[in-house]
Design a protein around this motif. Structure first.
Motif, PDB file in Angstrom:
ATOM      1  N   GLY A   1      60.275  34.989  28.021  1.00  0.00           N
ATOM      2  CA  GLY A   1      61.100  35.127  29.214  1.00  0.00           C
ATOM      3  C   GLY A   1      61.660  36.514  29.428  1.00  0.00           C
ATOM      4  O   GLY A   1      62.311  36.776  30.437  1.00  0.00           O
ATOM      5  N   LEU A   2      61.407  37.445  28.475  1.00  0.00           N
ATOM      6  CA  LEU A   2      61.923  38.806  28.622  1.00  0.00           C
ATOM      7  C   LEU A   2      60.988  39.700  29.429  1.00  0.00           C
ATOM      8  O   LEU A   2      61.314  40.852  29.680  1.00  0.00           O
ATOM      9  CB  LEU A   2      62.170  39.439  27.248  1.00  0.00           C
ATOM     10  N   GLY A   3      59.821  39.202  29.813  1.00  0.00           N
ATOM     11  CA  GLY A   3      58.948  39.978  30.690  1.00  0.00           C
ATOM     12  C   GLY A   3      57.923  40.830  29.965  1.00  0.00           C
ATOM     13  O   GLY A   3      57.475  41.854  30.488  1.00  0.00           O
ATOM     14  N   LYS A   4      57.506  40.408  28.758  1.00  0.00           N
ATOM     15  CA  LYS A   4      56.516  41.198  28.009  1.00  0.00           C
ATOM     16  C   LYS A   4      55.184  41.255  28.746  1.00  0.00           C
ATOM     17  O   LYS A   4      54.551  42.312  28.820  1.00  0.00           O
ATOM     18  CB  LYS A   4      56.302  40.581  26.618  1.00  0.00           C
ATOM     19  N   THR A   5      54.753  40.137  29.285  1.00  0.00           N
ATOM     20  CA  THR A   5      53.464  40.093  29.978  1.00  0.00           C
ATOM     21  C   THR A   5      53.474  41.020  31.196  1.00  0.00           C
ATOM     22  O   THR A   5      52.555  41.824  31.384  1.00  0.00           O
ATOM     23  CB  THR A   5      53.137  38.654  30.412  1.00  0.00           C
ATOM     24  N   ARG A   6      54.518  40.917  32.000  1.00  0.00           N
ATOM     25  CA  ARG A   6      54.592  41.744  33.213  1.00  0.00           C
ATOM     26  C   ARG A   6      54.662  43.225  32.854  1.00  0.00           C
ATOM     27  O   ARG A   6      54.036  44.069  33.510  1.00  0.00           O
ATOM     28  CB  ARG A   6      55.835  41.333  34.017  1.00  0.00           C
ATOM     29  N   LEU A   7      55.396  43.544  31.792  1.00  0.00           N
ATOM     30  CA  LEU A   7      55.490  44.932  31.338  1.00  0.00           C
ATOM     31  C   LEU A   7      54.143  45.436  30.861  1.00  0.00           C
ATOM     32  O   LEU A   7      53.748  46.572  31.151  1.00  0.00           O
ATOM     33  CB  LEU A   7      56.526  45.036  30.216  1.00  0.00           C
ATOM     34  N   SER A   8      53.396  44.613  30.139  1.00  0.00           N
ATOM     35  CA  SER A   8      52.099  45.052  29.612  1.00  0.00           C
ATOM     36  C   SER A   8      51.116  45.355  30.738  1.00  0.00           C
ATOM     37  O   SER A   8      50.295  46.265  30.623  1.00  0.00           O
ATOM     38  CB  SER A   8      51.518  43.993  28.671  1.00  0.00           C
ATOM     39  N   ILE A   9      51.198  44.612  31.835  1.00  0.00           N
ATOM     40  CA  ILE A   9      50.319  44.873  32.976  1.00  0.00           C
ATOM     41  C   ILE A   9      50.615  46.253  33.554  1.00  0.00           C
ATOM     42  O   ILE A   9      49.707  47.044  33.841  1.00  0.00           O
ATOM     43  CB  ILE A   9      50.497  43.790  34.056  1.00  0.00           C
ATOM     44  N   GLU A  10      51.906  46.564  33.691  1.00  0.00           N
ATOM     45  CA  GLU A  10      52.275  47.857  34.263  1.00  0.00           C
ATOM     46  C   GLU A  10      51.864  49.001  33.338  1.00  0.00           C
ATOM     47  O   GLU A  10      51.412  50.050  33.784  1.00  0.00           O
ATOM     48  CB  GLU A  10      53.784  47.892  34.516  1.00  0.00           C
ATOM     49  N   ILE A  11      52.028  48.788  32.041  1.00  0.00           N
ATOM     50  CA  ILE A  11      51.616  49.807  31.076  1.00  0.00           C
ATOM     51  C   ILE A  11      50.109  50.013  31.149  1.00  0.00           C
ATOM     52  O   ILE A  11      49.613  51.153  31.143  1.00  0.00           O
ATOM     53  CB  ILE A  11      52.035  49.399  29.654  1.00  0.00           C
ATOM     54  N   ALA A  12      49.366  48.928  31.207  1.00  0.00           N
ATOM     55  CA  ALA A  12      47.907  49.022  31.271  1.00  0.00           C
ATOM     56  C   ALA A  12      47.458  49.801  32.498  1.00  0.00           C
ATOM     57  O   ALA A  12      46.547  50.630  32.433  1.00  0.00           O
ATOM     58  CB  ALA A  12      47.294  47.625  31.270  1.00  0.00           C
ATOM     59  N   ARG A  13      48.105  49.562  33.624  1.00  0.00           N
ATOM     60  CA  ARG A  13      47.757  50.306  34.831  1.00  0.00           C
ATOM     61  C   ARG A  13      48.076  51.790  34.672  1.00  0.00           C
ATOM     62  O   ARG A  13      47.356  52.652  35.183  1.00  0.00           O
ATOM     63  CB  ARG A  13      48.517  49.735  36.019  1.00  0.00           C
ATOM     64  N   SER A  14      49.163  52.065  33.952  1.00  0.00           N
ATOM     65  CA  SER A  14      49.577  53.455  33.785  1.00  0.00           C
ATOM     66  C   SER A  14      48.598  54.250  32.932  1.00  0.00           C
ATOM     67  O   SER A  14      48.373  55.430  33.179  1.00  0.00           O
ATOM     68  CB  SER A  14      50.980  53.500  33.160  1.00  0.00           C
ATOM     69  N   VAL A  15      48.010  53.607  31.919  1.00  0.00           N
ATOM     70  CA  VAL A  15      47.154  54.339  30.982  1.00  0.00           C
ATOM     71  C   VAL A  15      45.674  54.103  31.219  1.00  0.00           C
ATOM     72  O   VAL A  15      44.832  54.632  30.486  1.00  0.00           O
ATOM     73  CB  VAL A  15      47.496  53.960  29.516  1.00  0.00           C
ATOM     74  N   ALA A  16      45.331  53.304  32.224  1.00  0.00           N
ATOM     75  CA  ALA A  16      43.927  52.927  32.418  1.00  0.00           C
ATOM     76  C   ALA A  16      43.002  54.121  32.543  1.00  0.00           C
ATOM     77  O   ALA A  16      41.825  54.061  32.149  1.00  0.00           O
ATOM     78  CB  ALA A  16      43.800  52.028  33.649  1.00  0.00           C
ATOM     79  N   SER A  17      43.504  55.238  33.055  1.00  0.00           N
ATOM     80  CA  SER A  17      42.660  56.414  33.239  1.00  0.00           C
ATOM     81  C   SER A  17      42.140  56.970  31.918  1.00  0.00           C
ATOM     82  O   SER A  17      41.160  57.719  31.897  1.00  0.00           O
ATOM     83  CB  SER A  17      43.434  57.498  33.986  1.00  0.00           C
ATOM     84  N   ASP A  18      42.804  56.631  30.812  1.00  0.00           N
ATOM     85  CA  ASP A  18      42.372  57.135  29.510  1.00  0.00           C
ATOM     86  C   ASP A  18      41.230  56.321  28.915  1.00  0.00           C
ATOM     87  O   ASP A  18      40.694  56.687  27.865  1.00  0.00           O
ATOM     88  CB  ASP A  18      43.545  57.119  28.514  1.00  0.00           C
TER      89      ASP A  18
END
Length: 873
Positions: free
Chosen positions: A229-246
């Motif tokens: 319920g702390l939002g780990k899944t939603r956070l991981s999606i945003e992180i993945a989008r941020s680093v996808a270029s690598d």
């Protein structure tokens, strides 16, 4: 196209991002690894030289891929052209380097020399659409490039394209000219990731996105750890989008929640990676597929398959050097190379409120939230522990309820907070289901200890947990390991401060765990908690009254750390009618409560008056917050309960101290002296600080009628002050300073009061600082020392700021002769009118009442003192 070589800082604001990547490098390495070493050395040298020449700030290097930021779009375009021209001749043996470049302009999000967010990711996606020799631009970048400055190069539209991980289609432009590819076709826009596309906006946690993005490079492993319920899944999606270029070979999302056994993980991955489930070892097939790829794997919801995930990730790390792993779990995987990133609750005052308002607006754009009090929303989010899941569920309730309505019903939060969205997983449909998911993964001992830890009203330490929560099922020696396991599973949080380690549970978890205790078990735990806290607070009070700074420091930390537990312990003592322990707790926290302005103890004492019999000290506490007539009645009842005593009793000293203060406020110095003498008789049971304070007060009262006795008391206080390093010694300095002034030494008395103000202020002793401030002002106006106007103004401001009214009326009453002697009769008349109108001098005490009238009076006094008053004629 010529460029410049400016000395520029890290670009910020609107930035143009340029990404480059070598096309087909993996195949070239397979064909001719020897020549590739030299070719890439030349490639790196050319790119870094070009970036430096055009003022590009390099913020990302991953293998043969570069990312740079420019503050001027044209410089970025010029750099892209010069890179293509410079590399067109860069060969080594049979190897020819082909590079693609992508540019996009947008607002930057920068942290510690690195960029993250949607704009940088869009630039990387544009680059990935290119072919060797191409330079592709976004519409935003193309619109900012002056056609006249391109020197023979042109920008042409090549149509709309779908970029990976972006829902909207992007119009792309290609730069054409000498040294650049004339092929306007692009790489296929087929999706090479399977990231979910949440329907809601991502709110907050930008520091988490930036921090994890910085750590998550090819070959690295980060696990987001936190409660459900702390939002780990939603956070991981945003992180993945941020680093996808690598990660040129894809970003792959693996949701483990539906899987029931570890053996199913690898087969679930084969479909994503496009490989068949070849037997007998599917895991080997997956690892072979990933061995030469630069990819990011996201394992979501690992906790129920923790051992299987840990084994698979370890194998991937050992054989797939450019594969990164981002995991979400309620506990770490516990393997070598893992970077654990705790996911904390949202800040209740800002991020959580922003999320709440955003989700309310998303559900009903017509709902006007502007009238809602943001402090109420912050309190609601704090009561929800800053948990995004709970906040989103509360947002649904706010469509039909006010924030205060939701707050009032939060005691039954597991029924109130329920999601009606059909796209929410079963385990997140309610807070209860989310916590059940974690609880069911615990073993019997872990469940038992978690349930018992819910008895703590706030933080707790290991010793308390061992003494209160252990029995035949949970051995005290096992508690430390069990707590460590609950910490790993994100159900308990560690709080470290210096050498101190304490633990806490979110209120939501605490309430949930308590539902697993029946009434008998809960009563047993509360009795054990009450006994432990009574013993601890008695010990703390002894240290508070000790003679050393170390004693004081220990006591302050203990009181402040255990305050929530003390509150619960007093409440249970009242509920179970344990008068003795209630009295012990109230007496032990008395002085700290007032020194730290925790005036809620007055409410605790009011509740204690319903006990049979009530503790005598409760009457004194209630008296302090009562108007004069009721306060006197409370003290009379307290003294009746105490009865005649022939030996010192600590609680009796506290009662007589209040009696003394009330008589002094009424101008009864003889009665105050008698009460002070009785308080002094009982003070040794409290400690040397209280003895010194009562001796100083008695010295002041007796300075005229019995100067010899007064001098003896004062000498005793001075001996104590010279032998103590406890900041609580400042409690005696105010009355001792007044004694010195009364005895003909006003300058020494004034300085002693000033020392008390400084010492108490440095130690955070608000009550003593306030009393010493008033004493200093009283000495100033009665004896003409110091700066009376400034001292009185400082005392008034101090007391209004701290709402410490008890001593203020001494000062205001005593100001009258001084004001009249200095020709300020109009102000004196105003004060006398106020005192008479509110019956302050002769009857009722203003404590806790008359706020508006009192504040108006203080404003008037301050204005006249600080702006200057024309003397009356």
């Amino acid at each position: 196209m010529a460029g410049t070589d400016p000395e520029t800082p890290i670009p910020s604001g609107e930035v143009t991002y340029l990404f480059t990547d070598v096309v087909g490098s993996s195949k070239e390495w397979e064909r001719n690894s020897d020549d590739m070493h030299e070719a890439l050395r030349i490639h790196d040298e050319v790119i870094r030289t070009v970036f430096a020449r055009h003022g590009g700030f390099v913020f990302s290097v991953a293998g043969d891929a570069f990312g740079a930021a420019f503050d001027v779009p044209l410089r970025a375009v010029a750099a892209a052209v010069d890179i293509q021209l410079g590399l067109s001749q860069a060969t080594s043996g049979s190897v020819s380097i082909a590079v693609r470049a992508g540019l996009h302009t947008g607002e930057s999000l920068e942290r510690d020399g690195n960029y993250f967010g949607t704009n940088v990711n869009r630039a990387a996606r544009i680059q990935s659409m290119g072919r060797g020799g191409q330079v592709l631009l976004s519409l935003q970048c193309a619109n900012l490039v002056s056609r006249d400055a391109l020197d023979g190069y042109s920008v042409v539209s090549i149509g709309e394209h779908t970029l990976r991980s972006f829902d909207d289609r992007e119009e792309l432009f290609q730069l054409l000219g000498e040294g650049l590819s004339a092929d306007t076709s692009t790489e296929t826009s087929a999706v090479v990731d399977n990231l979910p596309n949440p329907a809601t906006r991502f709110v907050g946690r930008l520091d988490d996105v930036a921090g994890v993005s910085e750590e998550l490079r090819p070959g690295k492993h980060v696990t987001l750890v936190g409660l459900g319920g702390l939002g780990k899944t939603r956070l991981s999606i945003e992180i993945a989008r941020s680093v996808a270029s690598d990660f040129s070979d894809g970003v792959w999302w693996i949701d483990l929640a539906p899987l029931t056994e570890a053996a199913a993980i690898a087969p679930a991955m084969t479909a994503l990676l496009g490989v068949g489930q070849q037997q007998p070892d599917v895991t080997e097939v997956v690892i072979d597929r990933l061995s030469d790829q630069r990819a990011l794997l996201i394992f979501d919801n690992c906790e129920h398959l923790i051992n299987g995930v840990a084994s698979l990730v370890s194998s991937i790390h050992s054989r797939c050097p450019d594969v990164a792993v981002l995991a979400t779990s309620r506990e770490p995987l516990g393997i070598s190379g893992e970077q654990v990133w705790p996911v904390r609750p949202l800040s209740a005052s800002d991020e959580a409120v922003d999320l709440l308002i955003d989700r309310v607006a998303e559900r009903d754009a017509k709902l006007d939230t502007s009238a809602w009090n943001r402090n109420d929303l912050g309190l609601l989010c704090a009561r929800l522990d800053g948990m995004p899941l709970a906040i989103e569920m509360a947002a649904a309730r706010l469509q039909t309820m006010s924030p205060l309505d939701v707050l009032r019903r939060l005691e039954d939060r597991f029924r109130l907070l329920r999601s009606r969205r059909r796209d929410v997983t079963d385990r997140h449909q309610t807070l209860l289901a989310a916590l059940d998911w974690s609880y069911d993964l615990l073993d019997e001992q872990e469940q038992a200890l978690l349930n018992r830890l819910s008895v703590f009203g706030g933080t707790f330490d290991l010793e308390a947990a061992e003494q209160i929560c252990s029995d035949e099922l949970v051995d005290s020696y096992d508690v430390i390991d069990l707590i460590a396991s609950l910490v790993d599973k994100s159900l308990v949080t560690v709080l470290r401060s210096g050498d101190s380690t304490r633990y806490r549970m979110l209120e939501t978890v605490r309430q949930y765990a308590r539902t697993h205790l029946d009434e008998a078990d809960l009563a047993t735990l509360r009795n054990q908690h009450l006994g432990y806290m009574s013993r601890l607070m008695v010990e703390t009070n002894v240290r508070w009254n000790g003679r050393t700074q170390a004693d004081f420091d220990f006591a302050w930390h203990s009181y402040s750390s255990e305050w929530d537990n003390v509150r619960d312990a007093v409440a249970w003592a009242v509920a179970s009618n344990d008068t003795d322990k209630c009295a012990l707790l109230l007496e032990s926290v008395w002085t700290y409560a007032f020194e730290s302005f925790h005036f809620e103890v007055g409410d605790w004492a009011s509740d204690a008056l319903d006990m049979a019999p009530p503790p005598a000290v409760a009457y004194a506490m209630v008296a302090l917050k009562s108007r004069r007539r009721r306060g006197r009645a409370m003290i009379a009842e307290a003294l009746e309960v105490v009865g005649p005593l022939d030996k010192p009793v600590g609680g009796a000293s506290l009662i007589y101290q209040v009696d003394e203060g009330m008589k002094a406020a009424a101008g009864d110095r003889k009665g105050a002296a008698e009460a002070a003498a009785l308080a002094l008789f009982h003070a040794p049971q409290l400690g040397p600080n209280d003895v010194a304070y009562q001796e100083a007060a008695l010295a002041d009262y007796l300075s005229v009628d019995d100067p010899a006795r007064a001098a003896e008391c004062a000498a005793s206080v001075y001996r104590y002050l010279s032998g103590s390093t406890n900041p609580m010694r400042s409690i005696a300095m105010g009355p001792l300073g007044f004694y010195e002034a009364t005895s003909g030494r006003p300058a020494e008395g004034y300085e002693l009061c000033a020392q008390g103000v400084r010492l108490a202020g440095q130690a955070g002793l608000d009550w003593t600082e306030s009393m010493a401030t008033v004493a200093q002002a009283r000495v100033a106006i009665q004896y003409g020392v110091g700066d009376p106007d400034a001292d009185v103004s400082a005392a008034l401001r101090r007391h209004r700021q701290k709402r410490a009214w008890y001593a203020l009326w001494f000062l205001i009453s005593e100001m009258l002769p001084w004001l009249r002697s200095s020709g300020r009769d109009t102000l004196a008349d105003t004060i006398e009118h106020h005192l008479a109108a509110n019956d302050i001098r002769g009857g009722e005490s203003p404590i806790g009442s008359l706020n508006m009238t009192r504040d108006d009076l203080i404003d008037r006094i301050l204005k006249d003192l600080e702006d200057g008053v024309t003397p009356a004629t």
